[in-house]
Write a protein that holds these residues in place. Structure first.
Motif, PDB file in Angstrom:
ATOM      1  N   MET A   1       3.778  -3.604 -15.001  1.00 27.87           N
ATOM      2  CA  MET A   1       2.369  -3.454 -14.651  1.00 27.87           C
ATOM      3  C   MET A   1       2.265  -2.578 -13.399  1.00 27.87           C
ATOM      4  SD  MET A   1       0.871  -7.138 -15.630  1.00 27.87           S
ATOM      5  CE  MET A   1      -0.682  -6.452 -16.085  1.00 27.87           C
ATOM      6  N   LEU A   2       1.089  -2.008 -13.191  1.00 27.30           N
ATOM      7  CA  LEU A   2       0.887  -1.068 -12.094  1.00 27.30           C
ATOM      8  C   LEU A   2      -0.086  -1.592 -11.061  1.00 27.30           C
ATOM      9  CD1 LEU A   2       0.536   2.189 -14.225  1.00 27.30           C
ATOM     10  CD2 LEU A   2       2.594   1.320 -13.109  1.00 27.30           C
ATOM     11  N   GLY A   3       0.112  -1.166  -9.824  1.00 30.16           N
ATOM     12  CA  GLY A   3      -0.806  -1.442  -8.728  1.00 30.16           C
ATOM     13  C   GLY A   3      -1.023  -0.145  -7.969  1.00 30.16           C
ATOM     14  N   GLU A   4      -1.561  -0.234  -6.766  1.00 30.57           N
ATOM     15  CA  GLU A   4      -1.762   0.943  -5.921  1.00 30.57           C
ATOM     16  C   GLU A   4      -1.211   0.661  -4.537  1.00 30.57           C
ATOM     17  OE1 GLU A   4      -5.791   3.003  -7.649  1.00 30.57           O
ATOM     18  OE2 GLU A   4      -6.013   1.466  -6.105  1.00 30.57           O
ATOM     19  N   VAL A   5      -0.646   1.697  -3.924  1.00 33.67           N
ATOM     20  CA  VAL A   5      -0.093   1.566  -2.573  1.00 33.67           C
ATOM     21  C   VAL A   5      -0.596   2.714  -1.706  1.00 33.67           C
ATOM     22  CG1 VAL A   5       2.055   2.790  -3.158  1.00 33.67           C
ATOM     23  CG2 VAL A   5       2.010   1.230  -1.213  1.00 33.67           C
ATOM     24  N   LEU A   6      -0.973   2.389  -0.485  1.00 35.59           N
ATOM     25  CA  LEU A   6      -1.437   3.368   0.498  1.00 35.59           C
ATOM     26  C   LEU A   6      -0.278   3.636   1.453  1.00 35.59           C
ATOM     27  CD1 LEU A   6      -3.978   4.939   1.333  1.00 35.59           C
ATOM     28  CD2 LEU A   6      -4.516   3.047   2.868  1.00 35.59           C
ATOM     29  N   VAL A   7       0.141   4.917   1.512  1.00 32.81           N
ATOM     30  CA  VAL A   7       1.299   5.313   2.312  1.00 32.81           C
ATOM     31  C   VAL A   7       0.862   6.320   3.370  1.00 32.81           C
ATOM     32  CG1 VAL A   7       3.581   6.395   2.234  1.00 32.81           C
ATOM     33  CG2 VAL A   7       2.833   4.973   0.325  1.00 32.81           C
ATOM     34  N   ALA A   8       1.294   6.111   4.617  1.00 31.08           N
ATOM     35  CA  ALA A   8       1.045   7.071   5.692  1.00 31.08           C
ATOM     36  C   ALA A   8       2.087   8.185   5.572  1.00 31.08           C
ATOM     37  CB  ALA A   8       1.133   6.393   7.052  1.00 31.08           C
ATOM     38  N   ILE A   9       1.603   9.411   5.337  1.00 30.18           N
ATOM     39  CA  ILE A   9       2.499  10.550   5.144  1.00 30.18           C
ATOM     40  C   ILE A   9       1.771  11.835   5.513  1.00 30.18           C
ATOM     41  CG2 ILE A   9       1.914  10.724   2.683  1.00 30.18           C
ATOM     42  CD1 ILE A   9       4.819  11.648   2.201  1.00 30.18           C
ATOM     43  N   ARG A  10       2.517  12.790   6.039  1.00 33.29           N
ATOM     44  CA  ARG A  10       1.986  14.110   6.375  1.00 33.29           C
ATOM     45  C   ARG A  10       0.777  14.058   7.313  1.00 33.29           C
ATOM     46  NH1 ARG A  10       3.989  14.211   1.524  1.00 33.29           N
ATOM     47  NH2 ARG A  10       3.254  15.108  -0.328  1.00 33.29           N
ATOM     48  N   GLY A  11       0.763  13.139   8.238  1.00 31.05           N
ATOM     49  CA  GLY A  11      -0.322  13.036   9.204  1.00 31.05           C
ATOM     50  C   GLY A  11      -1.588  12.386   8.676  1.00 31.05           C
ATOM     51  N   GLY A  12      -1.528  11.815   7.486  1.00 35.87           N
ATOM     52  CA  GLY A  12      -2.681  11.132   6.903  1.00 35.87           C
ATOM     53  C   GLY A  12      -2.200   9.972   6.058  1.00 35.87           C
ATOM     54  N   THR A  13      -3.022   9.543   5.120  1.00 32.06           N
ATOM     55  CA  THR A  13      -2.611   8.505   4.177  1.00 32.06           C
ATOM     56  C   THR A  13      -2.877   9.002   2.768  1.00 32.06           C
ATOM     57  OG1 THR A  13      -4.761   7.426   4.348  1.00 32.06           O
ATOM     58  CG2 THR A  13      -2.999   6.560   5.740  1.00 32.06           C
ATOM     59  N   GLU A  14      -2.027   8.607   1.855  1.00 35.97           N
ATOM     60  CA  GLU A  14      -2.179   8.979   0.453  1.00 35.97           C
ATOM     61  C   GLU A  14      -2.019   7.745  -0.418  1.00 35.97           C
ATOM     62  OE1 GLU A  14      -0.050  12.408  -0.915  1.00 35.97           O
ATOM     63  OE2 GLU A  14      -0.228  13.411   1.031  1.00 35.97           O
ATOM     64  N   LEU A  15      -2.767   7.733  -1.510  1.00 31.79           N
ATOM     65  CA  LEU A  15      -2.732   6.629  -2.458  1.00 31.79           C
ATOM     66  C   LEU A  15      -1.825   7.006  -3.632  1.00 31.79           C
ATOM     67  CD1 LEU A  15      -4.098   3.844  -2.729  1.00 31.79           C
ATOM     68  CD2 LEU A  15      -5.830   4.939  -4.126  1.00 31.79           C
ATOM     69  N   TYR A  16      -0.917   6.118  -3.964  1.00 32.81           N
ATOM     70  CA  TYR A  16      -0.003   6.313  -5.091  1.00 32.81           C
ATOM     71  C   TYR A  16      -0.150   5.142  -6.051  1.00 32.81           C
ATOM     72  CZ  TYR A  16       2.514   9.834  -2.348  1.00 32.81           C
ATOM     73  OH  TYR A  16       2.842  10.941  -1.618  1.00 32.81           O
ATOM     74  N   ILE A  17       0.198   5.373  -7.296  1.00 30.14           N
ATOM     75  CA  ILE A  17       0.314   4.294  -8.269  1.00 30.14           C
ATOM     76  C   ILE A  17       1.682   3.660  -8.026  1.00 30.14           C
ATOM     77  CG2 ILE A  17       0.447   3.718 -10.725  1.00 30.14           C
ATOM     78  CD1 ILE A  17      -1.339   6.216 -11.200  1.00 30.14           C
ATOM     79  N   ALA A  18       1.722   2.332  -7.985  1.00 28.43           N
ATOM     80  CA  ALA A  18       2.965   1.627  -7.659  1.00 28.43           C
ATOM     81  C   ALA A  18       3.412   0.749  -8.813  1.00 28.43           C
ATOM     82  CB  ALA A  18       2.755   0.774  -6.413  1.00 28.43           C
TER      83      ALA A  18
END
Length: 76
Positions: free
Chosen positions: A21-38
């Motif tokens: 199953m999938l969720g979402e994760v917020l990662v701090a990267i490249r001076g900002g934050t990005e949302l990925y499917i986890a």
């Protein structure tokens, strides 16, 4: 060359309810934050800090719960 998100930690904004199953994760990267499917091999609740261990096409990352290293006082 590995993806720069591998080895970073993030916070699950949507739970992973179980293997496959999938969720979402917020990662701090490249001076900002990005949302990925986890995805993970186990259920992980929203709000958990996770470690990104792999990246797949479609902005899907493999994650495991983050266990912070012990502090020096805890190793005595």
């Amino acid at each position: 060359m590995s993806d720069p998100v591998v080895g970073l930690t993030g916070t699950l904004t949507s739970p992973i309810r179980g293997a496959g199953m999938l969720g979402e994760v917020l990662v701090a990267i490249r001076g900002g934050t990005e949302l990925y499917i986890a995805r993970a091999v186990e259920a992980i609740p929203a709000g958990t800090t996770v470690l990104v261990i792999g990246v797949n096409p479609g902005r899907i990352v493999d994650v495991v719960p983050w266990i912070p290293p012990p502090t020096p006082a805890e190793t005595i």
